[in-house]
Every structure is written in structure tokens, then in C-alpha cells.
Design a protein around this motif. Structure first.
Motif, short mmCIF file in Angstrom:
data_model
loop_
_atom_site.label_atom_id
_atom_site.label_comp_id
_atom_site.label_asym_id
_atom_site.label_seq_id
_atom_site.Cartn_x
_atom_site.Cartn_y
_atom_site.Cartn_z
N LEU B 110 0.82 -1.21 0.00
CA LEU B 110 0.00 0.00 0.00
C LEU B 110 0.86 1.26 0.00
O LEU B 110 0.53 2.27 -0.63
N PRO B 299 -12.61 -11.20 -13.17
CA PRO B 299 -11.80 -10.39 -12.25
C PRO B 299 -10.30 -10.49 -12.50
O PRO B 299 -9.55 -9.66 -12.02
N ARG B 300 -9.82 -11.48 -13.23
CA ARG B 300 -8.38 -11.57 -13.47
C ARG B 300 -7.99 -10.98 -14.82
O ARG B 300 -6.87 -11.20 -15.29
N GLU B 309 -6.01 -18.60 -3.56
CA GLU B 309 -5.59 -18.13 -2.25
C GLU B 309 -5.35 -19.33 -1.34
O GLU B 309 -6.18 -20.22 -1.25
N LYS B 310 -4.18 -19.34 -0.70
CA LYS B 310 -3.88 -20.45 0.20
C LYS B 310 -3.96 -19.97 1.64
O LYS B 310 -3.71 -18.80 1.92
N VAL B 311 -4.28 -20.87 2.53
CA VAL B 311 -4.38 -20.49 3.94
C VAL B 311 -2.98 -20.46 4.56
O VAL B 311 -2.19 -21.35 4.31
#
Lengths: 296, 311
Positions: B110, B299-300, B309-311
Motif C-alpha cells: 500500500l 476479475p483476473r 488463495e492459500k491459507v
């Protein structure tokens, strides 16, 4: 002699800072605040100049109840728009969300520039004044800021606020815990829009003219800088950032054309010098109970 | 009639080419660093102004320096190439000031957004201070030797647009060839794929990062010079609009995808060219409306890769 106009501008900056902060408190980088600000401002400018029932007088004055009604309507319209748009864009993650909200800002800007009733590039001018001087805008702006601060502070102890923090820290984990993450993100997005819309309505009267330039990509960036330089861990950060960074270009006015270069330098170098912002978690700790709830 | 159709398509393709250059500028940095360099729009403006000055263009700097100009008048081609190089060097400076300090600290992405925007703000306002806020038109002789219009298949079309399209195509082909064939180009792709592994293989990832910034700035500078000569320099903020359109193209094509940036640019340019003249005020919103739709449906991006997405 304090310049009341500058103080009102600073309060508007602080309000917009909180508006950018709210989605960020759920970990969502939204730059849509200028779009909602523009929507609220345009609505107020249109209503007060075109709708005689609100009671704008020939001498350019405006009844206070109508002004307050516009603050509510500006916030409501922006909130409604956020509800519609938010359902769609909040499925996006990270930089995609940021870019989608930049797109929203641009679409709203071009719409205000081209719609037949918003005055084109010149905009709407001669917006009637509920107060005879700039100082008159201080109480409503301050009241709005206190209200926003109170809501943020209340959020910390409410289920919604705690869910927001959980979503920011780890969205997947929050979802696994049974938190309706989309609803939480949408709530923060709508709250942010309502605040920006009401602020826009106030700013339209304060500035006396309103045009498409009020909500542009540049303003989006500046507002984000309020939050980042102020500190994004508590609502006090964007308030401080908004107050200081709105005042800075005005205070630099004596140095002439260099002032915007210097302002850019502050935004360029600030994050490296204060990576956690001016209101750091350590500072909040020391502020004691008042800031206690603000920590994640 | 055929004139108008051909000219419209060509206009679209030419501005689409410039959008593709900007989008490729973002892509180069994004693929290596995973962040968007928001100073790119300002670098685009810089490229336009430097090309103008190198060709001997006069400035007045808000009346402070009436009629001042560099004591040289390069022809368009060397001026454009030199301007692209100088803009690339300015981009390296942006990297040093806005990106390097945060990178060393391992700051969150950010913050790069803010610092690169800050760098852009500084650059645009420096241009405004030094060059003035007024617009400049390139001298009529800027493209001496190039006929005003060309006859193609019985239709007359403006040759500036052909030049624009040709330069953009050449730049895109050169960039693609370099990325695919050369050692350094492949090294850049390796860093983009996985910086840690690339480093273990002995690739200097810092040097590759600087190279990405240099090329990215050069592409933006090229775009600025081309728009300057084909339209004009409307003021230091000219690049901001192109920077935003490039962002739309970037997402349209899929972040980090080179063919996506090129296809997205052409698609966007053509779509804009097809907006009828009496709705031209709305043209600037079209790119973002398309972007909005694409983000919601895919969206991509059109050619982007799917991430899990991986945890």
C-alpha cells in the motif's frame, strides 16, 4: 487572526480521511471516496439552486433546516449508490478493487462533466449560503466530525467493528469463523460513502461553486495520503492526517509555485519516514483508554 | 465513406498503441515487483515535454522565460529516442526515491502506491513550475518530410496516425523479442516468475528491477512524445489521463500479461474511436465502463492468470 475558511477546509479533509479509512479498516483499499463526495456535493448544489421549495432567497442566503436536510440527502444518495456498487466491486481483491474504485471516480467525474443539468466544465455556481461567514460552517463541520469519530469509537466495541478488524487481519480465517465477510465489507463501504456524501453537501455550500473537478483521481490520492501519513490503525490517524495535509498547501502559499512540489515531496518521503503514520499503535497505547479500543 | 471508416479505425489503433505502451510500462514493473508505479502518467508528460524541448521548442514558463528554448533542434526521430532514454533515467530516479527505501524495509505494498503517486505529483508540479501551465503545439515542421496524408486503397488517411501506429508496433515487437530471445530479457522474466529462485540461479535481481524501471519509463516517454507530436502538449497534467487509461488497459488485459496489455490497448483504442462525435464528452468514461464490466465478469482480466488463495 485565525482563518476560519482554512479551519473548515481542514475539517472537511479530516472527514474525507475517515471516509477512506473505514473500508481500509476491513483491509479493503477503496479510492471511491471522491466519487461519493462528488455525488453528495452535486446533489446539494442542484437542490439548493434549482428547487425553490428549499427556500433559497434572492440575497443568496439559505435556511438552516434545508441545509441540514441536504446533508442527510447527500449522505443517503451516496450510501444508496455505495450499496449498489459495493455489491459488485467488493468481490474484487487488493489492487483490483483499488482500480475498480478509481474507475468509479472517473465515471462519476465524466458524468458530472457531461450531464445536461450539472453545468458542464464551469459547474454550478452561486450556491446559496446558510451562514453569512465562513466561520458559520465550523459548528456543522465539527459536529459531523464528532459524529463520525463517535461512530468509529462505538464500532470498536460493537460486533461490526470487531468483525471489521477480523476481516482486515485475515479474511479467510474470519470467513471460517462464520463472519459474513461480504456484509462486513459492504457495511464499511456504505458508511464511508454516507460520510463522504454528507461532507460533499457541506463542502458545496461552503465552496459556493461545484464542478466535476471536486472529485478526481488526484483528490483520491491526496485523501489516501491523509490516512497513510496520519496512521491507518485508528480513526484518529486520518483525522490528524486530514487536518495537517489540508493545511499544508495553504500554509505553503507564501513560497509560491514550489508549494505543490513540496506537498508532493511530503507524500513521496512521508511513508519511508513514518511507515506506521503519525498516530502509531505505540502512541495509541499511551493515549490510554480513549485509544484502547482502536488497537486491532 | 471508406475514408472515414478507415481513418476511424486507424485513429483507434494509433491511440490504442499508445495505451498499450503505457500498459506495458506498468506491466514491466508489476511483473517484477508486484506493485503498480503510479508515477508513470507523470513520466508520460515528461517524455512529451523533453521531446518538445529537444526539437528546439520554445517555452515561456508562465511568462518567466518568454521564448526560451534549448539551442538545438533535433529532428523528430532522434529527439523522440533521446527523450525516451531520458524519461527512462527519470524513472530510475523514481525507483530510487519512491521504491528503494520501502523495499529495503520490506514495507507493505500500500505504501508504494502513496510514494509513487507522490513522485508523480512532484514531477508534474516541477514541469508546471519550469514549463508553465500553458499548452504547447509542436512546430508545423516537426515532421518535415512526412506527407500530410497517405493514399491507401483509394482512401486518404492522416499519416501522423500511421507513424504513431508504426512506432508503437516497432516498440512492442522490440520489447517482445527482447523478453523472449535475449539473455537479459529471459533473466527479467525469471525474476518476474520467482525472484528467490532467480537469485539462487545467479541472476542479479536488483539490476533486473532497475532495468524494468528504465524500460517502463522509456515506454511512457515514447508515448508522451508521440502524443505530443500528433496532437499537442495540453499541459503538464496530460500524462495523468493516459496513465489512468493505461491502468484500465492493464486490468483489461490482465495484470502482468504482455500480450494482454497489447490486445487490451488496441481494444480500448478502437472502442473509443467508435464513440460517435456528438457523444465525445463521454469518451473518457468508456474505458472505465469497459474496465468495470471486465472486472465484474472476469476479475483476473481477459488474459490474466488465475491465482488460488492459500491459507
Amino acid at each position: 487572526m485565525i482563518d476560519h475558511g482554512l479551519l473548515v477546509q481542514m475539517l472537511i479533509g479530516a472527514l474525507l480521511g475517515i471516509s477512506v479509512y473505514l473500508p481500509l479498516a476491513t483491509g479493503q483499499l477503496s479510492l471511491a471516496t471522491p466519487a461519493f463526495y462528488a455525488v453528495g456535493g452535486t446533489l446539494a448544489a442542484l437542490l439548493s439552486t434549482r428547487w425553490a421549495a428549499l427556500g433559497a432567497r434572492v440575497d443568496g442566503s439559505f435556511p438552516l433546516p434545508s441545509f441540514l436536510l441536504e446533508l442527510v440527502l447527500g449522505g443517503a444518495l451516496a450510501g444508496l449508490l455505495a450499496l449498489l456498487v459495493g455489491r459488485l466491486v467488493l468481490r474484487l481483491q487488493g489492487i483490483y478493487l483499488a482500480i475498480a474504485t478509481i474507475a468509479l471516480v472517473e465515471i462519476v467525474r465524466v458524468a458530472i462533466l457531461n450531464l445536461p443539468f450539472t453545468g458542464g466544465a464551469v459547474g454550478i455556481f452561486g450556491i446559496p449560503q446558510p451562514f453569512p461567514t465562513a466561520a458559520g460552517y465550523l459548528p456543522p463541520a465539527l459536529a459531523l466530525l464528532l459524529l463520525a469519530g463517535w461512530v468509529c469509537q462505538r464500532l470498536e466495541v460493537m460486533a461490526l467493528g470487531r468483525a471489521m478488524a477480523a476481516v482486515r487481519e485475515d479474511e479467510l480465517a474470519a470467513r471460517c469463523m462464520g463472519i459474513a465477510t461480504t456484509r462486513v465489507k459492504l457495511s464499511a463501504f456504505v458508511l464511508s460513502a454516507v460520510l463522504a456524501g454528507s461532507t460533499g453537501a457541506l463542502a458545496a455550500h461552503f465552496l459556493n461553486t461545484w464542478n466535476a473537478r471536486q472529485g478526481s483521481f488526484d483528490t483520491a490520492v491526496t485523501m489516501l495520503a491523509f490516512v497513510i501519513l496520519g496512521g491507518s490503525r485508528s480513526w484518529l490517524g486520518p483525522v490528524l492526517g486530514g487536518l495537517l495535509l489540508t493545511a499544508l498547501p495553504e500554509l505553503l502559499r507564501p513560497v509560491g509555485d514550489v508549494r505543490l512540489v513540496l506537498f508532493g515531496l511530503v507524500i513521496l518521503l512521508g511513508p519511508a519516514l513514518f511507515p506506521q503514520g503519525l498516530v502509531t499503535p505505540a502512541l495509541l497505547e499511551r493515549l490510554g483508554r480513549w485509544g484502547e479500543g482502536s488497537r486491532p | 465513406m471508406i475514408d472515414a471508416v478507415l481513418q476511424t479505425l486507424l485513429n483507434g489503433a494509433a491511440s490504442g498503441g499508445v495505451y498499450a505502451l503505457v500498459a506495458l510500462g506498468y506491466t514491466l514493473v508489476f511483473s517484477v515487483l508486484g506493485v503498480i508505479n503510479f508515477a508513470l502518467g507523470a513520466l508520460f508528460s515528461l517524455g512529451g515535454y523533453v521531446t518538445y524541448l529537444l526539437m528546439g521548442g520554445r517555452i515561456s514558463a508562465n511568462g518567466a522565460l518568454p521564448g526560451w528554448g534549448l539551442p538545438l533542434g533535433l529532428p523528430f526521430t532522434p529527439a523522440l529516442l533521446l527523450a525516451a532514454l531520458l524519461t527512462g533515467l527519470a524513472s530510475l530516479l523514481v525507483e530510487r526515491l519512491a521504491f528503494a527505501p520501502l523495499r529495503r524495509r520490506g514495507a507493505e505494498p500500500l505504501l508504494y502506491l502513496i510514494t509513487s503517486l507522490g513522485a508523480g505529483l512532484v514531477l508534474v508540479n516541477l514541469l508546471q513550475m519550469l514549463m508553465g501551465a500553458e499548452g504547447y503545439a509542436f512546430p508545423a515542421t516537426a515532421l518535415a518530410g512526412l506527407p500530410d496524408a497517405l493514399q491507401v486503397a483509394g482512401a486518404r488517411i492522416r499519416s501522423v496516425q500511421v507513424l504513431l501506429l508504426a512506432v508503437c508496433t516497432a516498440a512492442v515487437i522490440a520489447l517482445t523479442l527482447w523478453l523472449e530471445r535475449s539473455r537479459s530479457g529471459r533473466a527479467l522474466k525469471a525474476v518476474a516468475e520467482d525472484a528467490t529462485t532467480a537469485r539462487l540461479l545467479g541472476i542479479d535481481s536488483e539490476a533486473m528491477l532497475r532495468l524494468a524501471f528504465l524500460l517502463s519509463g522509456a515506454l511512457a516517454g515514447l508515448g508522451g512524445g508521440l502524443i505530443g507530436v500528433s496532437i499537442s502538449l495540453p499541459g503538464p497534467y496530460m500524462g495523468i489521463g493516459y496513465g489512468l487509461k493505461g491502468l484500465a488497459v492493464l486490468v483489461l488485459g490482465g495484470l502482468g500479461s504482455v500480450p494482454g496489455a497489447i490486445a487490451g490497448g488496441l481494444l480500448m483504442g478502437l472502442a473509443e474511436a467508435l464513440v460517435p462525435a456528438d457523444a465525445s464528452g463521454w469518451r473518457d468514461a468508456l474505458a472505465f465502463a469497459i474496465l468495470f464490466l471486465v472486472l465484474l465478469l472476469r476479475p483476473r482480466g481477459l488474459l490474466g492468470r488465475r491465482q488460488v488463495e492459500k491459507v
